[in-house]
Design a protein around this motif. Sequence first.
Motif, PDB file in Angstrom:
ATOM      1  N   THR A  12      -1.756  68.784 -15.946  1.00  7.14           N
ATOM      2  CA  THR A  12      -2.636  67.704 -16.351  1.00  7.14           C
ATOM      3  C   THR A  12      -3.305  68.069 -17.671  1.00  7.14           C
ATOM      4  N   TYR A  13      -4.321  67.312 -18.059  1.00  3.49           N
ATOM      5  CA  TYR A  13      -5.042  67.583 -19.302  1.00  3.49           C
ATOM      6  C   TYR A  13      -6.466  67.061 -19.166  1.00  3.49           C
TER       7      TYR A  13
ATOM      8  N   GLU B 245      -6.058  69.614  -8.089  1.00  5.95           N
ATOM      9  CA  GLU B 245      -5.747  70.022  -9.463  1.00  5.95           C
ATOM     10  C   GLU B 245      -5.861  71.536  -9.625  1.00  5.95           C
TER      11      GLU B 245
ATOM     12  N   PRO C 225       2.536  66.617 -20.044  1.00  7.02           N
ATOM     13  CA  PRO C 225       1.333  66.259 -19.277  1.00  7.02           C
ATOM     14  C   PRO C 225       1.063  64.761 -19.208  1.00  7.02           C
TER      15      PRO C 225
ATOM     16  N   SER D  74       3.391  67.365  -7.944  1.00  6.82           N
ATOM     17  CA  SER D  74       2.518  66.245  -7.604  1.00  6.82           C
ATOM     18  C   SER D  74       1.878  66.443  -6.241  1.00  6.82           C
TER      19      SER D  74
ATOM     20  N   THR E  45       3.399  60.791 -15.654  1.00  6.44           N
ATOM     21  CA  THR E  45       2.654  60.576 -14.406  1.00  6.44           C
ATOM     22  C   THR E  45       3.592  60.807 -13.231  1.00  6.44           C
TER      23      THR E  45
ATOM     24  N   VAL F 196      -2.621  63.686  -7.896  1.00  5.27           N
ATOM     25  CA  VAL F 196      -2.532  64.831  -8.802  1.00  5.27           C
ATOM     26  C   VAL F 196      -1.165  64.843  -9.472  1.00  5.27           C
ATOM     27  N   SER F 197      -1.185  64.930 -10.793  1.00  9.20           N
ATOM     28  CA  SER F 197       0.033  65.116 -11.579  1.00  9.20           C
ATOM     29  C   SER F 197      -0.156  66.387 -12.386  1.00  9.20           C
ATOM     30  N   SER F 198       0.743  67.337 -12.198  1.00  5.97           N
ATOM     31  CA  SER F 198       0.585  68.632 -12.853  1.00  5.97           C
ATOM     32  C   SER F 198       1.825  68.974 -13.672  1.00  5.97           C
TER      33      SER F 198
ATOM     34  N   GLN G 165      -4.305  61.377 -15.407  1.00  7.91           N
ATOM     35  CA  GLN G 165      -3.190  60.433 -15.334  1.00  7.91           C
ATOM     36  C   GLN G 165      -3.558  59.194 -14.531  1.00  7.91           C
TER      37      GLN G 165
END
Length: 671
Positions: A273-274, A245, A298, A254, A301, A269-271, A157
């Motif tokens: 995620t990919y 992550e 995902p 986050s 953000t 961190v944005s969860s 992200q």
Amino acid sequence: MNNFFERRYVIAGIFIALVLILLARLFYVQVIDDRYFLYASQNVVRKSIKYPARGPILDRTGKILVQNEPVYDIMVVPKQVKPFDTVEFCKLLSIDTAGFNKRMIKARKYSPYRSSAFEKQLTPQTYAAFLERMSEFPGFSPVQHPVRTYPDSAAAQFLGYIGEATDAIIKRSKGYYNPGDYVGITGVEKSYENVLRGQRGVENMMVDSRNVRKGSYANGMYDTAAVAGQRLISSLDMKIQKLGEKLMTNKVGSIVAIEPSTGEILCFVSSPTYDPNLLVGRERGNNAAKLYHDPYKPFFTRPVQAYYPPGSSFKPLSALIGLQEGLIKPTDTYNCIGYYMAGNHRVKCTHVHGTVNLAGAIAGSCNGYFNMVFAKVLNAQGGKNTDDSYTRWKASVNKFGFGERLGVDIPSEGKGLVPTANYYDKIYRKGGWRSTTVASLAIGQGELLATPLQLANIEATIANHGFYYKPHLIKAIGEQQVIKKEYTVKNYVGIDAQYFEPVINGMQSVVDYGTGQGSKIPGIVMCGKTGTAQNPHGKNHSLFVAFAPRDNPKIAIAVVVENSGDGGTWAAPIASFIVEQYLKGSISKRPSHINPEYYIEKNLMPEIYYSPRERARMRADSLKKISADSLRKVRQDSIKKINLKSAQNKPKQKTEDSKLTAMLPKRKDNE
């Protein structure tokens, strides 16, 4: 006679004038006007765009986060296409006839005379096979493009992704981009597109009547070289980014960590995620569709777009405003009896705290104390002037970055929410509400909403005793490592430095012996505040904010774990692992016996909440699917009966022959 001679001169003059006009026109066409030269040259010269490599992106230690690898697009000019073997052409590109026709229609619709992308992102092997037979397919030509590759498959992200320019992007670029060009769509790739994209070059090649290249036109005199994009050095520390992550695996939420002395974002961190590599290559469209339909979103953000009630993490800010207004002193005490009377209703406290001062109220997270502070602030000008007092309070909160965009260098940052006085006037009428009406704001609840970035930035502000630098993800640009001037400016929040120490004392107590005690780090003095943000759709959100060490702070952090309960249970331990890894380079054994592996393996994915409208749509889709499945089954049963009847009525030899040809499923060329 004289008339005859006069007419002769007139006729001669006319002929002379015509000759002069023709000569002038010929001179204009051949010397001045180059249109006809260009028309002629287009038959023998092919102009090829040379796309530059996009600038790489590195982490703060020089580790490569994003680099380039070449792929090839097949371009087409519909007007130049002549009859050819489409079957062989489709086999080369691994497409079917229907796909070929669809692409040609799209190209003609764009322009019969201009080049546009026909097939994108061929592998080097497919490109080599096509290049050998390119002369058989007039109107088609290959173009090399750099696409991104992500060695660590992390920070998706933050980095964002590149994609084909849309019609809207092409229009906004005023002709710079063409169909088939790649641009930054999200993240840093979008924010720094002008820096990363570089400058395109042009190569002019001579071709014969069969479209076979015969060499450079005019020895390359009119060619221009592509200039690679500039390098970006990000502020991320990939060690704690990857740890974050992992810790957020199978969780929604986050992590944002900031270096207080610079505003540089250390962890983003944005969860969930990919893997950003999924959005590269010929399967990127299918992969993107799956990600878009993932109910946990995902692509969302969360560090800058998700809104949460700050909960108890807001209490230090409330205290600072009261101190600055001179309405409380650090030594003032409040007797907590387990609740606070806001008008005629009770506001429950977490415990019966007894007599507490400012530091003790922060350490014990006493709701009553901060309701008392909030009431003093809103009643400072008398009960009839609540609107004015509230507006003054809101302005103080906004200075910390709540309810305002901080201007981070990533798209789609949210503002959060700090309601205006007018908002409450519309609900309760002007003059019809008091401090007790909006008492929930005192403890970070009610209508108050913030992003994780805003929560982390408040901790950086407290760590700096009254100012912050604009949070940013890119610390330097290009070989000269240019730093944007706006990132070196101190943003003061209007609170005198002397008022921060008593608040910090309370935040240290939270970790030393309060609600965050289980996350205490050996050898590091961490100051923090747990929070439990109310959630109307399930379990409360676990929240923790902190900075460390107390003296000369190096990191400020905010962690949100959705639908997981108290802040001290999940968010605080995760934050402590990030802080210790960053400051010490490793994670030690804790007196509380907590360890990262437990939190990495724990699955806290919440149940998906659907609105009534979404539920109705899902029911309709389900009925359609059931209906379609039923129809398909009927058709299959009918086909089976027909086949069985045919087999019974026909001679054996004919039946065997029919098995070789009849009823076989039609397959596409690439199956």
